[in-house]
Design a protein around this motif. Structure first.
Motif, short mmCIF file in Angstrom:
data_model
loop_
_atom_site.label_atom_id
_atom_site.label_comp_id
_atom_site.label_asym_id
_atom_site.label_seq_id
_atom_site.Cartn_x
_atom_site.Cartn_y
_atom_site.Cartn_z
N THR A 144 -2.55 -4.46 8.13
CA THR A 144 -1.50 -4.08 7.18
C THR A 144 -2.01 -4.34 5.77
N ILE A 145 -2.07 -3.27 4.98
CA ILE A 145 -2.58 -3.35 3.60
C ILE A 145 -1.43 -3.04 2.64
N ARG A 146 -1.23 -3.98 1.73
CA ARG A 146 -0.17 -3.82 0.72
C ARG A 146 -0.76 -3.14 -0.50
N SER A 147 -0.32 -1.90 -0.75
CA SER A 147 -0.87 -1.12 -1.87
C SER A 147 0.25 -0.33 -2.53
N ASN A 148 0.26 -0.35 -3.86
CA ASN A 148 1.27 0.40 -4.63
C ASN A 148 2.69 0.08 -4.16
N GLY A 185 -7.68 -0.56 -3.47
CA GLY A 185 -7.06 -1.52 -4.37
C GLY A 185 -5.99 -2.37 -3.70
N GLY A 186 -5.66 -2.05 -2.46
CA GLY A 186 -4.64 -2.80 -1.73
C GLY A 186 -5.19 -4.10 -1.16
#
Length: 571
Positions: free
Chosen positions: A38-42, A21-22
């Motif tokens: 780089t994954i932005r998640s939560n 979901g990121g």
């Protein structure tokens, strides 16, 4: 444990919980075989490392800092083009193989949703990271392109259809439920080591350590089905563990039957960071610093050969007095020497008038022959002083390049920039980036690493000669405390305190010993003195200083203490 199929299963479980979901915010390729997405998640950024390194291939979230090259690679640019801003929808594993597929959705140029798959194949020297179009399975690009000349089974080139790696005819243990077959295996192979080998040949994705632990589990109880299920349930609820042996082993569960100390971590990714940090860093340094290592070793070889020649010249000069004696004897008995003679025997008044045989040049007069011997004597006498001076200079160069080589061995990839600049400034490495003869910008020196002692005192550690020079001669206050290993190549260390405690001096000395050639030694001598007593001689090479009035402390460097002092600074 190797990064086998079962560990891959556990890692997919962990990454799915963290990243699904990121959205991708950055894509970098700091090293030739490694991508960091780089994954932005939560509300948190996770640097996902996908490594196709032949020795350390893996997928994990990493906290180890990295430095990007000045120009991104073509593969990096391709990933940015197709994946920037995309959303990670799913992470899957192919059976229990070491193949992970990251499924993304991204909007194309006209705004339609498009499916993309980034595949990492963790297979030693055959490891790869491949970007595939999710709709037709066509390869867009790969970190390693494989042509028909390298593989008969499949090619990995842009435009080719993606073909899965060769499938093993083995059973996926996470889908297994034939307990009669398992019972037969255990009965047929009562020896635990033999059973472990048989389990590897039966079930897919079992490394040697995993199979050995499974064999222990199965031998621990007659309820084979429950033991088997319990064992593989651990991979869905991992307990990241390091066996702290001479050769450390990482596992996603707490092992049984192991006497060595165990250390547990919060996540599999953190476990891998600690396991691979030193090994992978050295590999990256060798990869990125190959030219620096080659230049330094060549200079060392050249100077060591020069030493041999100088020592031979010095040995020859020991016979300088023989020329003087022959010249003086000839001068004394000139009236007995005839023109055109090639040799003559004359009494040597330096040796009780024993006859001495003297070679002559028939083209020279007796007087000219005598003068020639005096010139040879003077030449060799002068050579002694010159040779000693050259030996001093050459030994200093050897010491300098030995120090450079030690710094490369201890360096992080980010420190190589300063070492490269230093070699360029010294004229040892050609500056290919400025061949256009435009005025080059002054190289900005990176900052020394900062630590904090137990009492909060700041300790600075230089990691190369340029950092050491600036730290000692420009940054430090004259009343600060300076430390360096005694007669061992290493870092300059500064305690930012005018009156540090004994504990702080000890901790700083441990840092000085750890970041030196004596890292693996016990009782390393470390000198410490106020900066005011440290001087850099005029014209000395980078990093070279002299000092006086020092005290000496003996310490044994440990990584645990260094990590603690580094953690103190991060708090």
């Amino acid at each position: 444990m190797s990064f086998d199929g079962s560990f891959t299963h556990a890692m997919v479980t962990e990454l799915s919980a963290q990243l699904t979901g990121g959205r991708i915010s950055k894509i970098n390729q700091p090293y030739p075989n490694e991508i960091i997405i780089t994954i932005r998640s939560n509300r948190k950024s996770y640097p996902l490392l996908l490594s196709a390194n032949p020795s350390y291939a893996r997928a994990q979230v990493t906290a180890i800092p990295y430095v990007n090259p000045p120009v991104p690679t073509n593969f990096n640019m391709t990933l940015r083009k197709y994946l920037s801003g995309s959303v990670l929808t799913n992470i899957t594993q192919s059976n229990n193989d070491r193949v992970i597929q990251f499924h993304f959705t991204v909007r194309n140029e006209i705004g339609d949703l498009k499916s993309m798959v980034l595949i990492i194949e963790i297979m030693a020297r055959h490891s790869n990271v491949i970007l595939v179009d999710g709709s037709d399975r066509r390869i867009i690009d790969a970190i390693k392109r494989i042509g028909p000349d390298k593989s008969r089974y499949r090619t990995i080139l842009p435009g080719d259809e993606y073909v899965n790696p060769p499938k093993q005819d083995l059973i996926d243990p996470f889908q297994f439920n034939d307990w009669n077959q398992l019972s037969e295996l255990v009965t047929t192979f009562p020896n635990r080591d033999v059973l472990a080998g048989s389990l590897q040949k039966t079930f897919q994705g079992l490394g040697r350590d995993t199979a050995a632990q499974l064999a222990r589990f199965l031998h621990a109880s007659n309820a084979l089905d429950q033991q088997f299920k319990t064992f593989f349930n651990q991979f869905d609820h991992p307990v990241p563990t390091m066996i702290d042996a001479k050769k450390p082993i990482f596992l996603p569960f707490k092992p049984i039957g192991i006497d060595a100390p165990l250390k547990q971590y919060e996540s599999l990714s953190l476990l891998l960071d600690h396991y691979y940090q030193t090994k992978a860093q050295r590999d990256r340094v060798r990869e990125q610093g190959g030219v620096l290592i080659k230049v330094t070793k060549n200079e060392l070889k050249k100077n060591r050969n020069k030493i041999k020649k100088l020592e031979q010249t010095l040995a020859d000069t020991k016979h300088a007095d023989d020329y003087r004696i022959r010249g003086e004897v000839l001068t004394t008995y000139l009236n007995q020497v005839h023109n055109g003679s090639t040799t003559i025997e004359l009494p040597n008044f330096y040796d009780n008038n024993a006859p001495i045989k003297i070679s002559l040049s028939p083209e020279k007069s007796p007087s000219q022959n005598a003068q020639w011997y005096f010139k040879q004597y003077q030449k060799k006498k002068n050579a002694i002083k010159f040779v000693h001076h050259q030996l001093d200079l050459t030994n200093a160069d050897i010491d300098y390049f030995d120090n450079i080589l030690s710094q490369i061995e201890l360096a992080a990839p980010s420190n190589l920039v300063d070492i490269k600049a230093e070699l360029q400034q010294g004229g040892y490495l050609r500056d290919h980036e400025h061949q256009n003869k435009k005025k080059a910008l002054r190289q900005k020196i990176s900052q020394p690493e900062q630590f904090k002692a137990s009492d909060g005192t700041v300790i600075l550690v230089g990691k190369n000669n340029l950092q050491n020079d600036r730290l000692t001669t420009k940054t430090a206050d004259k009343r600060d405390t300076w430390l360096h290993t005694q007669k061992i190549h290493g870092s300059h260390v500064i305690i930012r305190s005018f009156d540090p405690s004994d504990q702080t001096i000890t901790e700083a000395a441990i840092l000085a010993a750890y970041f030196s050639k004596g890292r693996d030694s016990a009782n390393v001598p470390v000198d410490y003195v106020q900066v005011r007593h440290v001087k850099k001689p005029h014209g000395a090479k980078p990093g070279f200083v002299i000092y006086e009035g020092q005290n000496t402390i003996y310490v044994t460097p440990t990584k645990a203490m260094v990590d603690q002092l580094r953690a103190n600074n991060d708090q």
